[in-house]
Design a protein around this motif. Structure first.
Motif, short mmCIF file in Angstrom:
data_model
loop_
_atom_site.label_atom_id
_atom_site.label_comp_id
_atom_site.label_asym_id
_atom_site.label_seq_id
_atom_site.Cartn_x
_atom_site.Cartn_y
_atom_site.Cartn_z
N SER A 119 19.83 -0.96 17.01
CA SER A 119 20.42 0.34 17.33
C SER A 119 21.92 0.15 17.53
N PRO A 120 22.71 1.22 17.36
CA PRO A 120 24.16 1.10 17.60
C PRO A 120 24.48 0.62 19.01
N GLY A 158 19.52 0.27 31.75
CA GLY A 158 19.93 0.13 30.36
C GLY A 158 19.34 -1.05 29.62
N GLU A 159 18.23 -1.58 30.11
CA GLU A 159 17.57 -2.69 29.42
C GLU A 159 16.21 -2.22 28.92
N SER A 160 16.03 -2.23 27.62
CA SER A 160 14.77 -1.75 27.05
C SER A 160 13.63 -2.72 27.34
N ARG A 161 12.44 -2.19 27.47
CA ARG A 161 11.25 -2.98 27.71
C ARG A 161 10.07 -2.37 26.95
N ALA A 162 9.19 -3.23 26.48
CA ALA A 162 7.95 -2.78 25.85
C ALA A 162 6.80 -3.57 26.46
N ILE A 214 15.22 2.49 27.14
CA ILE A 214 13.96 2.93 26.55
C ILE A 214 12.84 2.02 27.02
N GLY A 215 11.76 2.62 27.50
CA GLY A 215 10.55 1.89 27.80
C GLY A 215 9.44 2.34 26.87
N MET A 216 8.65 1.40 26.37
CA MET A 216 7.52 1.73 25.51
C MET A 216 6.28 1.10 26.11
N LEU A 217 5.29 1.94 26.40
CA LEU A 217 4.01 1.48 26.95
C LEU A 217 2.91 1.80 25.94
N PHE A 218 2.16 0.79 25.57
CA PHE A 218 1.06 0.96 24.62
C PHE A 218 -0.26 0.71 25.35
N GLY A 219 -1.17 1.67 25.29
CA GLY A 219 -2.50 1.48 25.85
C GLY A 219 -3.49 1.22 24.73
N THR A 220 -4.24 0.13 24.81
CA THR A 220 -5.15 -0.21 23.72
C THR A 220 -6.30 -1.06 24.22
N ARG A 221 -7.42 -0.98 23.51
CA ARG A 221 -8.56 -1.83 23.86
C ARG A 221 -8.26 -3.29 23.52
N ARG A 222 -7.67 -3.49 22.34
CA ARG A 222 -7.27 -4.84 21.94
C ARG A 222 -6.06 -4.72 21.03
N GLU A 249 20.67 8.21 25.20
CA GLU A 249 22.08 8.06 25.57
C GLU A 249 22.37 8.65 26.96
N LYS A 250 21.80 9.81 27.26
CA LYS A 250 22.13 10.49 28.51
C LYS A 250 21.01 10.45 29.55
N GLN A 251 19.82 10.05 29.12
CA GLN A 251 18.68 10.04 30.03
C GLN A 251 17.71 8.96 29.59
#
Length: 924
Positions: A886-887, A36-40, A170-178, A136-138
């Motif tokens: 977020s709520p 339950g801990e978001s990461r980016a 929630i996890g957010m992964l960004f792939g980028t050159r720079r 919320e559920k997954q």
């Protein structure tokens, strides 16, 4: 761990060598998301280094999570919200769960409804809420690849969302050159080339003949362990070429050489397969049906092309995908210009004009070799649609291409200027300058030249050239006036506001005189009254401007939202100029609500700042602090910080010496560097208030005199009571009288209790005779009626100090006790101590009282905001909307708040954070 390398390319299962540490970092991210801990995380590195492989590893490892994907496509960068739609499309069925403003914002940008263009940060908040709801559920894993090719609107919003995540799964992964500025502040994982042993192993897997050690070492050194380079560069080379190293010669950069390798493979394909690759390269969506139909129009039989084979460069399945983005660019670059135009024309013909009119217009433009008004007009319509959805950067791109296809010089100039205006709105200042330099001044009409002048003025001001900007705007307004008087007046008002901001007295007079020379409209509206009143104030003085400014303040209370957003930032000054605090509070509160309802979150911090000033005048420090904190939250979220003027005002009234002095110093330095004279005045005003509270009068005099007097109607005038008080206490009677005379000139034309109360209190300091006591009594009465608690408490203090010097100790004690009690209750610590010392001097025994720290003092600024809103009955979604959370994050904060306050529910917040009698309920 079973390590697999999914691509140096995409979709392949090659051993994932040498990525143990990177995989561990991704495993750690996924573990946090599961609890339950978001990461980016931004995964960055050179083309071909394996970023996509690592994102693929994360997707495979997150079998218990729902995976959402988006990827930037170079040819799609001009289509607003295209990548955001990719990511959110699977969740659109959940839109009904969002608050109405957020739902409307997303439906508008995704073309599900018609409506006004939403603010980007409202869209960002909607995406945050949508993802939070879906998690919320997954657990949710968002993979965004090739970020360097995201459209600007999508990149800004996804970066905003990533920075606001906290207590969601929630996890957010960004792939980028720079990483660009949109991802500023996010954690990064740099992916570099493979270590020597792994690079050798990978190279050996694709070379079938033994390599000379020196040649092998050269390959490893030149590829720097880049997996895609190690896999691709040897392709097509004979054993002799590999052994001698001749096939590796070339001065191109590594990405260029990799692309050249793909280019060689594309050129070796059968004709139909190569043409299929070109169609797929020109079609950004990856829709197999669209690619098939366009290919068939060009005589390509899909079955034949696929049987002939694409050498593994193209996959034709649910989506059309390339082995690597460099394949797309290689296929496109290999084609002749006439072939590219034919492909784009075929794609335009098979693209539904109702479902995807903007992509169709873009293909038509790419298919057009020379001027074509029909295509240019279609692009212009696309620009209008983009701007209506808030995609101003996309609108600018459409308009630039439309201008290039326009034969008529006047119409071409119109489209170039419209593109520059859209670029300014999107913050792309370099694009504005480039577009303006490409417009032929000789071909412009007077109105067009005026529009260009407004843009040049805005660029100059943004670059720190305040005086130059004002001159440019004055010239532009003069050119606009014959054809569009309203736009001319808005331009004059902007120039007037700039002149006040930079503290340029000469420029302020020049703008005001120009306004006075304008012909008056038959039925002046709020804009006309405001501008005329400000011009009169500077050229003729407050007495001449009073009636016009009073009428302007009256009409400004309900101006349309569009006007609030365009020039409301200057309009806030009318009620302050006429000393009407009640009107100030009403107008500022209403403008905050209008801007908030409009979702114009970039402008909201400014309006919150003005409201904080009004609340500070009233002595509602709790309310002012909450408003300042909200403004800071929004400014941080939008990346658009404002100078801390209302915070300085509040700190100085509270008497927090170390904090105020540090902030004053920093503000003066920053304002001087940016040429913002008004900022220096505001900082010195705060210093003068602080030192008067501390009874260090020479320092207060120095602060109040450190800023040259200019004719702006607010801060420099509000400084005068401080100067008069400090000078009278420092024994500088002449200076005190001069300050009073200047104040009286500013207050005399107005009958408000605010004006008359401050005038009476200040006059009492400089007169010595029978009228003194009457003046103090008048000040107390008027400031009480005006609801200005800090100024009323100071009037009691000054009255008590005077009575003590008159040896009327008993009466002095009454006034000083009143002042002391008010200061303590308001939270004015320095002034409270000054009043206590005066009481001691009367012989009174005074127990030192401090402002009792409430149980809420242990809360952080953000926690206090949340607690107060929850106390006032706001729901978690409503609080989240206010604070860009977020709520679920709001609920997480509330649990921490309950622990700190030793309570268990939001019902108990009313007792833990009691409202005082002066505190208004938070407006909804």
């Amino acid at each position: 761990m079973d390590q697999r390398h999914h691509g140096a390319g995409r979709g392949e299962n090659i051993d994932l060598l040498g990525r143990k540490n990177e995989c561990a970092r991704l495993d750690e991210l996924l573990a946090s998301v599961r609890i339950g801990e978001s990461r980016a995380l931004v995964v960055r590195g050179a083309p071909g280094v394996g970023k996509s492989a690592l994102l693929g590893y994360a997707a495979t490892s997150a079998a218990d999570a729902r995976v959402l994907r988006a990827a930037g496509v170079e040819s799609e960068m001009e289509l607003a919200f295209a990548s955001l739609h990719q990511l959110c499309a699977p969740l659109l069925g959940r839109l009904s769960s969002l608050p109405a403003p957020q739902r409307d914002a997303l439906e508008t940008v995704f073309r599900l409804r018609e409506g006004p263009a939403p603010d980007h940060f409202m869209v960002g908040l909607a995406v945050l809420s949508l993802l939070s709801d879906a998690s919320e559920k997954q657990p949710l894993l968002c993979l965004i690849d090739d970020v360097q090719w995201l459209d600007l609107a999508s990149a800004q919003i996804l970066g905003f969302v990533a920075r606001r995540l906290l207590a969601e799964s929630i996890g957010m992964l960004f792939g980028t050159r720079r990483p660009g500025p949109e991802l500023r502040g996010l954690a990064e994982l740099e992916v570099t080339g493979l270590a020597d042993a792994e690079a050798r192993a990978l190279l050996s897997s694709v070379t079938h003949a033994p390599l000379d050690r020196h040649i092998r070492d050269r390959i490893l050194a030149e590829t720097q362990g880049n997996p895609l380079a190690l896999l691709e560069l040897p392709r097509g080379l004979t054993p002799t070429q590999m052994a001698g190293g001749l096939g590796l010669l070339g001065a191109d950069s590594l990405p260029g050489r990799i692309e050249q390798s793909f280019l060689n493979r594309v050129e070796g394909l059968p004709e139909q397969a190569a043409l299929l690759l070109l169609v797929a390269a020109a079609e950004p969506v990856g829709d197999p049906d669209l690619v098939r139909r366009a290919a068939e129009r060009l005589g390509v039989t899909l079955t034949t092309a696929l049987i002939d084979g694409t050498d593994g460069l193209l996959s034709f399945d649910v989506r059309v995908t390339f082995r690597h983005p460099l394949v797309r660019s290689a296929a496109y670059r290999a084609a002749r210009p006439e072939d590219r135009r034919a492909v784009h024309l075929a794609l335009a013909e098979v693209t539904d004009p109702q479902e995807a009119p903007d992509r169709r217009a873009w293909h038509l433009a790419a298919a057009t070799a020379g001027p074509d008004e029909a295509v240019a007009a279609e692009l212009e319509r696309s620009a209008n649609r983009a701007q209506a959805r808030g995609g101003v950067a996309a609108a600018a791109a459409f308009l630039q291409r439309a201008a290039a296809l326009t034969a008529d010089s006047a119409q071409r100039a119109d489209r170039m200027l419209a593109a520059a205006e859209a670029s300014l709105l999107s913050g792309q200042l370099d694009d504005v300058s480039r577009l303006l330099s490409s417009v032929s001044v000789a071909s412009l009409t007077g109105f067009q030249d005026g529009r260009a002048g407004v843009l040049r003025g805005q660029i100059a001001f943004a670059s720190g050239g305040g005086t130059e900007a004002i001159a440019l705007l004055l010239d532009a307004a003069d050119r606009l006036e014959p054809g569009n008087p309203r736009l001319a007046r808005e331009t004059y008002l902007t120039a007037w506001g700039m002149a006040v901001s930079v503290g340029d007295q000469e420029a302020l007079m020049a703008v005001s005189r120009s306004v006075r020379n304008l012909s008056s409209p038959d039925r002046p509206g709020p804009l006309d009254l405001l501008l005329d009143g400000f011009a009169l104030l500077v050229t003729e003085g407050r007495a001449s401007a009073a009636a016009t400014l009073r009428q302007a303040a009256k009409e400004l209370i309900d101006i349309p939202a569009a006007d609030v957003l365009r020039w409301g930032w200057v309009a806030t000054g009318a009620s302050a100029a006429i000393w009407d605090h009640e009107a100030m509070l009403a107008i500022y509160t209403r403008q905050v609500q209008v801007v908030r309802d409009a979702g114009a979150l970039r402008e909201l911090p400014y309006h919150l700042s003005t409201l904080a000033y009004a609340l500070s005048w009233a002595g509602d420090f709790e309310g002012a602090a909450a408003v300042i904190a909200e403004g800071d939250t929004i400014a941080a979220a939008t990346g658009n910080p404002l100078p801390p003027y209302p915070a300085l005002r509040l700190l100085s009234l509270r008497g927090r010496e170390s904090e105020t002095v540090a902030m004053v110093s920093a503000t003066i330095e920053a304002s001087a560097a940016s040429g913002f004279g008004m900022g220096i005045t505001g900082a010195q005003w705060a210093a003068a208030v602080l030192y008067n509270g501390l009874a260090r009068y020479p320092e207060a005099v120095h602060a109040a005199q450190s800023t040259p007097h200019i004719s702006e109607p607010w801060l420099s005038t509000w400084m005068l009571p401080e100067l008069a008080e400090a000078a009278s206490r420092a024994g500088e009677a002449d200076l005190a009288r001069d300050a009073f005379e200047r104040l009286a000139e500013a207050t005399r034309p107005f009958s408000t209790d605010f004006a008359r109360g401050l005038e009476a209190r200040t006059r009492a300091l400089v007169v010595d005779g029978p009228d003194t006591e009457d003046l103090y009594r008048e000040a107390v009465e008027r400031l009480s009626s005006a609801g200005l608690r800090p100024e009323l408490a100071r009037a009691h203090l000054l009255y008590g100090e005077w009575l003590r010097r008159e040896s009327r100790r008993a009466e002095a004690r009454d006034r000083l006790r009143t002042a002391y009690g008010m200061f303590v209750s308001i939270g004015m610590e320095a002034f409270a101590e000054r009043a206590r010392r005066e009481l001691l001097a009367t012989g009174e025994t005074v127990r030192k009282r401090t402002v009792e720290p409430s149980s809420g003092e242990a809360l952080t600024a953000q926690e206090r905001q949340i607690a107060l809103l929850a106390r006032d009955g706001f729901s978690n979604p409503e609080i989240g909307t206010r604070l860009f959370l977020s709520p679920r994050t709001v609920e997480w904060h509330l649990r921490n708040i309950y622990g700190k306050l030793l309570i268990t529910s939001r019902r108990q917040l009313r007792d833990a954070l009691p409202r005082d009698e002066f505190e208004p309920t938070s407006e909804r």
